[in-house]
Write a protein that holds these residues in place. Sequence first.
Motif, PDB file in Angstrom:
ATOM      1  N   UNK A 214       0.824  -1.207   0.000  1.00 11.83           N
ATOM      2  CA  UNK A 214       0.000   0.000   0.000  1.00 11.83           C
ATOM      3  C   UNK A 214       0.861   1.261   0.000  1.00 11.83           C
ATOM      4  N   UNK A 215       1.937   1.262   0.784  1.00  9.51           N
ATOM      5  CA  UNK A 215       2.805   2.434   0.855  1.00  9.51           C
ATOM      6  C   UNK A 215       3.482   2.704  -0.486  1.00  9.51           C
ATOM      7  N   UNK A 216       3.747   1.657  -1.227  1.00  7.62           N
ATOM      8  CA  UNK A 216       4.324   1.827  -2.558  1.00  7.62           C
ATOM      9  C   UNK A 216       3.274   2.297  -3.556  1.00  7.62           C
ATOM     10  N   UNK A 217       2.132   1.645  -3.559  1.00  5.72           N
ATOM     11  CA  UNK A 217       1.131   1.892  -4.600  1.00  5.72           C
ATOM     12  C   UNK A 217       0.415   3.225  -4.458  1.00  5.72           C
ATOM     13  N   UNK A 218       0.272   3.726  -3.244  1.00  8.54           N
ATOM     14  CA  UNK A 218      -0.536   4.928  -3.055  1.00  8.54           C
ATOM     15  C   UNK A 218       0.207   6.217  -3.407  1.00  8.54           C
ATOM     16  N   UNK A 219       1.538   6.196  -3.321  1.00  2.68           N
ATOM     17  CA  UNK A 219       2.297   7.435  -3.529  1.00  2.68           C
ATOM     18  C   UNK A 219       3.377   7.293  -4.597  1.00  2.68           C
ATOM     19  N   UNK A 220       3.145   6.460  -5.601  1.00  2.05           N
ATOM     20  CA  UNK A 220       4.042   6.342  -6.761  1.00  2.05           C
ATOM     21  C   UNK A 220       5.471   5.956  -6.392  1.00  2.05           C
ATOM     22  N   UNK A 221       5.586   4.971  -5.501  1.00  6.98           N
ATOM     23  CA  UNK A 221       6.904   4.476  -5.118  1.00  6.98           C
ATOM     24  C   UNK A 221       7.145   3.101  -5.745  1.00  6.98           C
ATOM     25  N   UNK A 222       8.215   2.917  -6.496  1.00 11.83           N
ATOM     26  CA  UNK A 222       8.508   1.586  -7.002  1.00 11.83           C
ATOM     27  C   UNK A 222       9.082   0.657  -5.937  1.00 11.83           C
ATOM     28  N   UNK A 223       9.852   1.228  -4.989  1.00 13.57           N
ATOM     29  CA  UNK A 223      10.527   0.380  -4.000  1.00 13.57           C
ATOM     30  C   UNK A 223      11.143   1.256  -2.919  1.00 13.57           C
ATOM     31  N   UNK A 224      11.177   0.733  -1.685  1.00 13.88           N
ATOM     32  CA  UNK A 224      11.962   1.339  -0.611  1.00 13.88           C
ATOM     33  C   UNK A 224      13.257   0.540  -0.467  1.00 13.88           C
ATOM     34  N   UNK A 225      14.387   1.214  -0.390  1.00 16.22           N
ATOM     35  CA  UNK A 225      15.639   0.543  -0.069  1.00 16.22           C
ATOM     36  C   UNK A 225      15.735   0.392   1.450  1.00 16.22           C
ATOM     37  N   UNK A 226      16.625  -0.450   1.905  1.00 16.07           N
ATOM     38  CA  UNK A 226      16.979  -0.483   3.324  1.00 16.07           C
ATOM     39  C   UNK A 226      18.151   0.478   3.541  1.00 16.07           C
ATOM     40  N   UNK A 227      18.360   0.881   4.780  1.00  9.84           N
ATOM     41  CA  UNK A 227      19.510   1.740   5.083  1.00  9.84           C
ATOM     42  C   UNK A 227      20.804   1.017   4.719  1.00  9.84           C
ATOM     43  N   UNK A 228      20.885  -0.245   5.123  1.00  9.97           N
ATOM     44  CA  UNK A 228      22.100  -1.017   4.854  1.00  9.97           C
ATOM     45  C   UNK A 228      22.322  -1.197   3.348  1.00  9.97           C
ATOM     46  N   UNK A 229      21.215  -1.482   2.631  1.00  9.44           N
ATOM     47  CA  UNK A 229      21.330  -1.723   1.197  1.00  9.44           C
ATOM     48  C   UNK A 229      21.761  -0.496   0.423  1.00  9.44           C
ATOM     49  N   UNK A 230      21.185   0.671   0.755  1.00  7.99           N
ATOM     50  CA  UNK A 230      21.549   1.879   0.005  1.00  7.99           C
ATOM     51  C   UNK A 230      22.971   2.319   0.342  1.00  7.99           C
ATOM     52  N   UNK A 231      23.393   2.134   1.593  1.00  3.06           N
ATOM     53  CA  UNK A 231      24.777   2.450   1.950  1.00  3.06           C
ATOM     54  C   UNK A 231      25.738   1.586   1.139  1.00  3.06           C
ATOM     55  N   UNK A 232      25.389   0.327   0.960  1.00  2.00           N
ATOM     56  CA  UNK A 232      26.225  -0.563   0.148  1.00  2.00           C
ATOM     57  C   UNK A 232      26.255  -0.113  -1.309  1.00  2.00           C
ATOM     58  N   UNK A 233      25.105   0.357  -1.810  1.00  4.99           N
ATOM     59  CA  UNK A 233      25.059   0.810  -3.205  1.00  4.99           C
ATOM     60  C   UNK A 233      25.864   2.084  -3.406  1.00  4.99           C
ATOM     61  N   UNK A 234      25.862   2.969  -2.416  1.00  4.64           N
ATOM     62  CA  UNK A 234      26.718   4.158  -2.510  1.00  4.64           C
ATOM     63  C   UNK A 234      28.187   3.756  -2.537  1.00  4.64           C
ATOM     64  N   UNK A 235      28.569   2.851  -1.641  1.00  4.85           N
ATOM     65  CA  UNK A 235      29.962   2.410  -1.589  1.00  4.85           C
ATOM     66  C   UNK A 235      30.379   1.726  -2.891  1.00  4.85           C
ATOM     67  N   UNK A 236      29.443   1.000  -3.494  1.00  2.89           N
ATOM     68  CA  UNK A 236      29.746   0.243  -4.706  1.00  2.89           C
ATOM     69  C   UNK A 236      29.951   1.130  -5.930  1.00  2.89           C
ATOM     70  N   UNK A 237      29.602   2.417  -5.843  1.00  4.84           N
ATOM     71  CA  UNK A 237      29.806   3.307  -6.990  1.00  4.84           C
ATOM     72  C   UNK A 237      31.289   3.512  -7.289  1.00  4.84           C
ATOM     73  N   UNK A 238      32.133   3.285  -6.293  1.00  3.10           N
ATOM     74  CA  UNK A 238      33.560   3.540  -6.475  1.00  3.10           C
ATOM     75  C   UNK A 238      33.952   4.986  -6.272  1.00  3.10           C
ATOM     76  N   UNK A 239      32.977   5.834  -5.952  1.00  8.04           N
ATOM     77  CA  UNK A 239      33.243   7.267  -5.786  1.00  8.04           C
ATOM     78  C   UNK A 239      33.469   7.671  -4.326  1.00  8.04           C
ATOM     79  N   UNK A 240      33.247   6.764  -3.369  1.00  4.54           N
ATOM     80  CA  UNK A 240      33.207   7.143  -1.961  1.00  4.54           C
ATOM     81  C   UNK A 240      34.571   6.993  -1.308  1.00  4.54           C
TER      82      UNK A 240
END
Length: 317
Positions: A214-240
């Motif tokens: 419901x939280x995704x469908x009602x406000x045009x959200x495809x997905x929520x990341x987790x804090x841990x997951x997004x931190x890993x994705x930032x680190x994986x950019x190679x820019x950090x």
Amino acid sequence: MSLWLILGIVLALLIAAVALYLFTARRYQSSDSVANSYDQWTEDGILEFYWGEHIHLGHYGSPPQRKDFLTAKADFVHEMVRWGGLDQLAPGTTVLDVGCGIGGSSRILARDYGFAVTGITISPQQVKRAQELTSNELDVRFQVDDAMSMSFPDASFDVVWSIEAGPHMPDKAVFAKELMRVLKPGGILVVADWNQRDARQTPLNGWERSVMRQLLDQWSHPEFASIEGFAEQLAATGFVAGEVITADWAEATLPSWLDSIWQGVARPEGLVRFGVPGLVKSLREVPTLLLMRLAFGTGLCRFGMFRAVRNRGYGAS
């Protein structure tokens, strides 16, 4: 007017609001669906009337204190500036505000800290309204741009700043790379976002999956990341450079959800301004706001804070 007639009108309005909620979900389909949703919210003026110029949550302290709803929203910006160490930066620092809404945070960053701010949003109507609300004396400009593929060259800004934009991004890894790409070497990324619990550690059960849907469908959200997951994705950019610093501000922001509902009661002039259609539209959002309060209050959702510094090697230009 009899009591029964009043009750009948109230019931009819509630039924209409529930019908809107159940049958007109604003599911994410593409960036156009996000832009259209924000265009509509901006054009009718209801969201700005009740939420003010800051279309994000407020900061109430930890432990939370009683605070005016709109004051808490402005306080959030200052708390985020301090948490990110941006209050140590000189006037004239260039800042990109990703998902700027109608420019509330951009104006504070320019007015109170002397930063040169560029705000971007996917919504043309938000850009138009942000420009209307912004004094020519402030070093702020706004433009339509897609955070998944920004028009700026590499290494364009001293600071990249974003509040509650991430849930609208269909590919969090691409979003993370774009945020870091446009940051100058040695520059600072500060992000505040709605996140869900890391399902890799504790999988979601049946009712939690239903709430998240419901939280995704009602406000045009495809997905929520987790804090841990997004931190890993930032680190994986190679820019950090070094580590991605994170925090959870769920406790400090939690009162915002019920406060946002209370605005409709505390400010009945909205009924006169927007009429019955506006009241129905407002009531339509109440179930989602209550679900948000439930999700953040139980730990299903978390309010993630992220700070990263751009390295001076890979990808720098």
